[in-house]
Design a protein around this motif. Structure first.
Motif, mmCIF file in Angstrom:
data_model
loop_
_atom_site.group_PDB
_atom_site.id
_atom_site.type_symbol
_atom_site.label_atom_id
_atom_site.label_comp_id
_atom_site.label_asym_id
_atom_site.label_seq_id
_atom_site.Cartn_x
_atom_site.Cartn_y
_atom_site.Cartn_z
ATOM 1 N N PHE A 35 81.619 101.310 -2.529
ATOM 2 C CA PHE A 35 80.378 101.388 -3.308
ATOM 3 C C PHE A 35 79.651 102.701 -3.022
ATOM 4 O O PHE A 35 79.207 103.397 -3.937
ATOM 5 C CB PHE A 35 79.478 100.193 -2.969
ATOM 6 C CG PHE A 35 78.172 100.192 -3.719
ATOM 7 C CD1 PHE A 35 78.095 99.660 -5.006
ATOM 8 C CD2 PHE A 35 77.021 100.726 -3.143
ATOM 9 C CE1 PHE A 35 76.887 99.672 -5.704
ATOM 10 C CE2 PHE A 35 75.821 100.739 -3.828
ATOM 11 C CZ PHE A 35 75.744 100.218 -5.114
ATOM 12 N N ALA A 49 79.402 98.593 -8.474
ATOM 13 C CA ALA A 49 79.499 97.231 -7.962
ATOM 14 C C ALA A 49 80.764 96.546 -8.463
ATOM 15 O O ALA A 49 81.513 95.934 -7.697
ATOM 16 C CB ALA A 49 78.260 96.436 -8.377
ATOM 17 N N ALA A 54 81.624 94.246 -5.400
ATOM 18 C CA ALA A 54 80.334 93.769 -4.902
ATOM 19 C C ALA A 54 79.624 92.929 -5.960
ATOM 20 O O ALA A 54 79.752 93.184 -7.157
ATOM 21 C CB ALA A 54 79.453 94.945 -4.504
ATOM 22 N N MET A 56 76.124 91.910 -7.825
ATOM 23 C CA MET A 56 74.997 92.769 -8.167
ATOM 24 C C MET A 56 73.873 92.652 -7.149
ATOM 25 O O MET A 56 73.210 93.647 -6.831
ATOM 26 C CB MET A 56 74.476 92.446 -9.570
ATOM 27 C CG MET A 56 75.226 93.151 -10.682
ATOM 28 S SD MET A 56 75.392 94.961 -10.446
ATOM 29 C CE MET A 56 73.681 95.485 -10.394
ATOM 30 N N ALA A 59 74.891 94.826 -4.373
ATOM 31 C CA ALA A 59 74.797 96.226 -4.787
ATOM 32 C C ALA A 59 73.358 96.719 -4.737
ATOM 33 O O ALA A 59 73.093 97.855 -4.309
ATOM 34 C CB ALA A 59 75.375 96.403 -6.185
#
Length: 217
Positions: A35, A49, A54, A56, A59
């Motif tokens: 990320f 993300a 990931a 959200m 993120a």
């Protein structure tokens, strides 16, 4: 890339700094480095993300940590670069032991793609004023994501990643020779336990006339 004598060394070049969101957690969870790398390469938050695996909510937390420099120390570690690549190519989210992600990435790579490395760029430093050159992986991430979306095999992407990292360092070492005249290179550090990376570096450097030294014990 260090210019060294027996009693002193000076830094000639290094990988572009990346935030480590979560600090040591970013070592245990490589998706965090993925990320971070994508955001540094100017991918938007939602896409970064999605590609790093990931959620959200995660993120957004990482984004705030990176923006504020809170629990997100900066690193130029080659190991963290490998972690980010393993998270993107292999979907490796967590590791159970040191260098697991990098070991798996090396293990899956195929030989046929050695000549097709992802590009890394050099951002000029100034050796006389001791300003290090920066080895940037921004173009590497963009090409890798293009391959990921195009359905290129994981084995090919892993090989292209290794070749790109080696080529980036060979170019930085060539620049160091131009600045200093030094023809000898000692390969050391944890990432040199990666036989593919060490071989690509040695072959690339010896082909250009460098004398290369490696550990034997």
């Amino acid at each position: 890339v260090l210019i060294s004598r027996l009693h002193v060394f000076k830094r000639f070049a290094h990988l572009e700094y990346l935030p480590m969101p979560g600090a040591t957690a970013a070592i245990q969870e490589p998706w965090r480095m993925a990320f971070s790398a994508l955001r540094t390469a100017v991918f938007d938050v939602k896409l970064s993300a999605q590609l790093s695996g990931a959620k959200m909510q995660q993120a957004r937390v990482l984004e705030r940590m990176m923006e504020r420099g809170l629990h997100a120390p900066m690193t130029s570690s080659c190991g963290r670069l490998f972690d980010a690549a393993a998270a993107l190519i292999l979907g490796r989210r967590t590791v159970a032991y040191e260098a697991q992600a990098a070991i798996e990435l090396e293990g899956i790579a195929i030989d046929e793609a050695d000549e097709m490395g992802y590009e890394m760029t050099l951002e000029d430093g100034n050796w006389h004023s001791r300003e290090p050159m920066i080895i940037s992986a921004k173009p590497l991430w963009h090409t890798m994501i293009d391959d990921l979306r195009s359905g290129v095999s994981k084995a090919t992407m892993a090989a292209r990643f290794h070749a790109g990292v080696a080529d980036g360092f060979v170019k930085a070492i060539q620049a160091a020779r131009s600045a200093t005249g030094i023809q000898q290179v000692a390969l050391s550090g944890g990432c040199m336990q990666n036989r593919r990376l060490a071989r690509l570096l040695r072959v690339g450097l010896e082909a250009d006339g460098f004398k290369v030294y490696q550990h034997i014990q």
